[in-house]
Enzyme design. Structure first.
Site, PDB file in Angstrom:
ATOM      1  N   TRP A 289       0.839  -1.213   0.000  1.00 43.14           N
ATOM      2  CA  TRP A 289       0.000   0.000   0.000  1.00 43.14           C
ATOM      3  C   TRP A 289       0.866   1.252   0.000  1.00 43.14           C
ATOM      4  CZ3 TRP A 289      -1.795   2.904   4.806  1.00 43.14           C
ATOM      5  CH2 TRP A 289      -0.863   2.773   5.850  1.00 43.14           C
ATOM      6  N   ASP A 290       2.167   1.063   0.272  1.00 46.18           N
ATOM      7  CA  ASP A 290       3.116   2.172   0.243  1.00 46.18           C
ATOM      8  C   ASP A 290       2.962   2.970  -1.056  1.00 46.18           C
ATOM      9  OD1 ASP A 290       3.931   0.074   1.969  1.00 46.18           O
ATOM     10  OD2 ASP A 290       5.964   0.832   2.053  1.00 46.18           O
TER      11      ASP A 290
ATOM     12  N   GLU B  50       1.014  -2.142  12.690  1.00 44.84           N
ATOM     13  CA  GLU B  50       1.286  -3.590  12.770  1.00 44.84           C
ATOM     14  C   GLU B  50       1.786  -4.050  14.135  1.00 44.84           C
ATOM     15  OE1 GLU B  50       3.900  -4.155   9.453  1.00 44.84           O
ATOM     16  OE2 GLU B  50       2.260  -4.202   8.009  1.00 44.84           O
TER      17      GLU B  50
ATOM     18  N   LYS C  11       2.779   1.487  16.043  1.00 45.84           N
ATOM     19  CA  LYS C  11       3.878   1.543  15.076  1.00 45.84           C
ATOM     20  C   LYS C  11       3.681   2.730  14.130  1.00 45.84           C
ATOM     21  CE  LYS C  11       6.218  -1.372  11.628  1.00 45.84           C
ATOM     22  NZ  LYS C  11       6.187  -2.630  10.892  1.00 45.84           N
ATOM     23  N   GLN C  12       2.442   2.957  13.753  1.00 44.66           N
ATOM     24  CA  GLN C  12       2.127   4.177  13.013  1.00 44.66           C
ATOM     25  C   GLN C  12       0.689   4.571  13.321  1.00 44.66           C
ATOM     26  OE1 GLN C  12       1.563   3.800   8.691  1.00 44.66           O
ATOM     27  NE2 GLN C  12       2.519   1.804   8.879  1.00 44.66           N
TER      28      GLN C  12
HETATM   29  C1  BGC Z   1       4.998  -1.305   7.526  1.00 49.28           C
HETATM   30  C2  BGC Z   1       3.943  -1.400   6.438  1.00 49.28           C
HETATM   31  C3  BGC Z   1       4.616  -1.243   5.104  1.00 49.28           C
HETATM   32  C4  BGC Z   1       5.735  -2.234   4.929  1.00 49.28           C
HETATM   33  C5  BGC Z   1       6.513  -1.994   3.658  1.00 49.28           C
HETATM   34  C6  BGC Z   1       6.051  -2.361   7.263  1.00 49.28           C
HETATM   35  O1  BGC Z   1       7.063  -2.281   8.227  1.00 49.28           O
HETATM   36  O2  BGC Z   1       4.404  -1.483   8.782  1.00 49.28           O
HETATM   37  O3  BGC Z   1       2.963  -0.401   6.632  1.00 49.28           O
HETATM   38  O4  BGC Z   1       3.668  -1.417   4.096  1.00 49.28           O
HETATM   39  O5  BGC Z   1       6.640  -2.123   5.998  1.00 49.28           O
HETATM   40  O6  BGC Z   1       7.116  -0.746   3.681  1.00 49.28           O
END
Ligand code: BGC
Length: 739
Positions: free
Chosen positions: A342-343, A484, A595-596
């Site tokens: 989704w980035d 996450e 985490k975010q």
């Molecule tokens: C993040 C995800 C992200 C992925 C790839 C993970 O550490 O939590 O949101 O999509 O890394 O960058």
């Protein structure tokens, strides 16, 4: 400080992988890490070509490290030049962001006391993306017999998840090119090779020429899989010898497989000379920067770092190919194996939507092309519609590894759940398709492709929604939201609300289509089986979706979030690792630490729906609970935008700089694996939507600038519905043109 050059003046082997990432160059077709031409122990030499994947253990498929075009070894009277041999007296490496040229200048003494100044320059042509160019200028202090070995190295290995080396290429042929009459066509070298599983054929060609100094001999060394040209040149004391090396790549993704070698040979033959190739490349870059550049006055660090982040986006962006996406680590490292997340849609796409809509369209077309994979995933899970994979590569199937080696103890495996239950990505893609439409006004694309993305994901969401009979509401249980640190949660606000938005928007899109593109509407109604009963269910899902919140307006990260342990982040200081690394996966899961910041992210995406007071309330609640420093690199740029929205430009600045520095300063200690692409894309959003305060709707756009105090000027450009707009701000006035 010219605001365009990233410079390194001290070479430190311990940081070489980090610097390899930073000095990656590319052109949207391929990219090459900043390793040294002559090689260095433990270097991670990689060139990745977009879309060239091959099967790999654990991770299903990964970008195959392509044959290496860099090798150029130099021997002075027998002594081999290397950064770990003899004495490096002076060293400087500089990446010119304006035209993508990477230069390394070394003054070196061999162990025998030979001194020479060696300057390497290289670039991946943006004008001719199959072409990469390298030139070395050698000035020995004393007369020297100089030997050079220039190769294409077909033994290109990939670093596996456990540090093992993986081979992806099967050697097919190599040689010197011959012209139609059997003679050598300028003695150019070729290599033909093929990936083991995906059967992508690759042709590489190399042309080497001495353009200053006297070439005495030249020999073809037919070393299998490493075709090499050996050159002997003689240099007088203080005389500069210049050798140029041009390499081209073509694969069976580009041309018929029988033509890959010819196409590559033609490409290197077409180069007139270095100056010409460079001028074409620079002209192409000038156009890119005309659209993309952001000017920050009053802050040299931010100016340069922002351009660096934009450069990373520009060298990763596919300009002519809509069968590829941008991986979470771009094409700059082995991290995440080239898989897209989704980035792309949420963090990188806005930059392209507003500055290079043709690139945004390519990236969205990639998702549209791979709808079949998303449909297969939904079906395998017992749902209808399109469920996009959490990690995506070339086929659209789910390529998230289910098990990976533990990051602390590689002998143990960790179960990765994201591919199973981090489902918000389907709504993220729908959101991005809609955003592109709103900003570009590209109705033709939307009727043909965008609408289908939104409708088919809506179909999935309606099927995936769980009816809670007791509460009389729809829910999404057992999911992972963007944050996450918490897995297997019920009713993650971000997921539920964006899914609801997806279904609601699908209904609106259908109404729009019926009016503006009745033919496409009819086709989609039939093809996706959008019966009245199904649409009635959609309306029900929209109406009765559970959105966990408190009466005061606090949106809950997920249901029962408040039952998790409250932990004061300050009590965990000092630390240089993430909350999850510190407390363990289970430990972090039990806390309210994030985490975010999901909820804030959602408030950003749907920003026209929340009152200022509600944003403030949620900002104050979630900000101290977020692992800004070592949590997700995706967070800081968005946090910066939200800080601007609550009128805290100085806090915003701190988060913004954290995002800007992610790779340059290796903030999280993992820049070795490649560029943090989402963070890089996010920095542009922080500028435009945060500090610039741009808000876009279907009716137009507005600005509410909030610049950090010390910035004297902020200027950027964007396109709205095909029209260019120029924004020029200082701390008092906003000047705009092109509205
Ligand atoms: C993040 C995800 C992200 C992925 C790839 C993970 O550490 O939590 O949101 O999509 O890394 O960058």
């Amino acid at each position: 400080m010219n605001g365009w050059t990233v410079t390194q003046t001290v070479f430190d082997s311990a940081r070489q992988h980090h610097h390899e990432t930073i000095f990656t160059i590319g052109n949207g077709y391929l990219a090459t890490r900043g390793t040294f031409e002559e090689g260095h122990p433990q270097d991670r030499r990689t060139t990745f070509l977009h879309g060239v994947f091959d099967a790999a253990p654990f991770v299903v498929t990964e970008l195959a490290n392509a044959p290496d075009w860099l090798p150029l070894e130099i021997f002075f009277n027998g002594a081999r030049f290397g950064m770990n041999q003899g004495t490096v007296r002076e060293f400087e490496r500089a990446l010119d962001l304006q035209n993508g040229v990477l230069t390394r200048r070394v003054m070196w003494d061999s162990a025998q006391g030979e001194r020479a100044t060696i300057v390497f320059e290289r670039f991946c042509s943006l004008a001719a993306p199959h072409l990469v160019c390298l030139r070395v200028s050698i000035t020995p202090q004393h007369a020297a017999d100089i030997k050079l070995r220039a190769s294409i190295n077909g033994i290109a290995l990939s670093d596996g998840t456990q540090g093992e080396k993986l081979a992806h290429w099967e050697f097919l042929a190599q040689g010197l090119s011959r012209d139609a009459w059997g003679g050598e066509r300028e003695g150019n070298v070729f290599l033909r090779t093929r990936t083991f599983h995906s059967q992508v054929e690759l042709g590489a060609a190399m042309r080497v020429q001495t353009t200053r100094g006297k070439e005495l001999t030249r020999e073809f060394w037919d070393a299998r899989n490493v075709p090499t040209l050996l050159l002997r040149v003689n240099a007088e004391a203080g005389e500069t010898v210049v050798v140029e090396k041009y390499v081209a790549y073509f694969t069976s993704r580009d041309v018929e497989k029988t033509r890959v070698v010819d196409a590559a040979l033609n490409q290197v033959n077409a180069v007139r000379d270095w100056d010409d190739a460079l001028a074409e490349n620079s002209a192409a870059w000038e156009k890119e920067w005309e659209r993309t550049d952001v000017v920050i006055e009053g802050d040299d660090e931010a100016q340069l770092a922002l351009r660096f982040n934009l450069f990373q986006m520009l060298i990763a962006a596919p300009r002519t190919d809509d069968r590829v996406n941008i991986g979470a680590k771009t094409l700059s490292g082995f991290g995440y194996r080239g898989h897209a997340f989704w980035d792309t849609e949420i963090f990188m796409l806005p930059l392209f939507i507003y500055t290079a809509p043709h690139i945004a369209k390519n990236l969205l077309n990639y998702r549209h092309r791979l709808l079949s994979g998303a449909r297969a995933k939904a079906k395998a899970n017992g749902y209808e519609g399109a469920q996009f994979p959490w990690e995506s590569a070339d086929t659209g199937e789910e390529v998230t590894p289910t098990w990976v080696p533990h990051y602390l103890d590689r002998s143990k495996l960790i179960r990765i759940w994201t591919g199973d239950i981090e489902i918000h990505i389907s709504a993220d893609i729908a959101y991005a398709a809609h955003q592109y439409w709103v900003a570009s006004g590209d109705d033709a694309w939307f009727s043909e492709k965008g609408a289908e993305l939104i409708l088919d994901t809506a179909k999935f969401w309606a099927a995936r929604a769980e009816w809670n009979e007791t509460e009389q509401r729809y829910e999404y249980n057992d999911v992972i939201g963007p944050d996450e640190y918490h897995d297997h949660v019920n009713n993650n606000y971000y997921t539920n609300r964006l899914a609801q938005w997806n279904v609601q928007t699908a209904l609106e899109v259908l109404a729009w289509l019926k009016q503006h593109a009745p033919h496409e509407a009819e086709q989609l109604l039939e093809q996706l089986d959008l019966s009245p009963a199904r649409l009635a269910k959609w309306r029900d899902v929209v109406e009765k979706m559970y959105l966990p919140a408190l009466p005061n307006g606090l949106l809950l990260q997920f249901q029962d979030f408040l039952e998790r342990k409250e932990v004061d982040l300050a009590s965990l200081e000092p630390r240089v690792i993430s909350v999850q690394a510190l407390l363990g996966i289970e430990g972090a899961n039990e806390t309210q630490l994030l985490k975010q910041p999901d909820v804030l992210m959602l408030m950003y995406l749907l920003q026209n729906e929340f009152s200022h007071e509600q944003v403030q309330l949620n900002y104050d609640f979630y900000t101290p609970r977020t692992d800004h420093t070592y949590g997700s690199s995706l967070g800081p740029a968005i946090q910066a935008i939200m800080a601007c929205q609550v009128g805290k430009p100085d806090d915003a600045y701190e988060h913004f700089m954290r995002a800007l520095r992610a790779d340059l300063y290796d903030v999280r200690g993992n820049a070795d694996d490649g560029i943090h692409a989402a963070s890089a894309g996010g920095t542009w959003q922080a500028i435009v939507f945060g500090f610039g305060g741009l808000r876009v709707t279907r009716d137009g756009w507005t600005l509410e600038p909030r610049l950090p105090k010390h910035w004297k000027r902020l200027a950027f450009r964007f396109f709205y519905r095909g029209k260019p707009a120029v924004v020029d701000l200082d701390n008092e006035n906003a000047k705009t043109q092109g509205t």
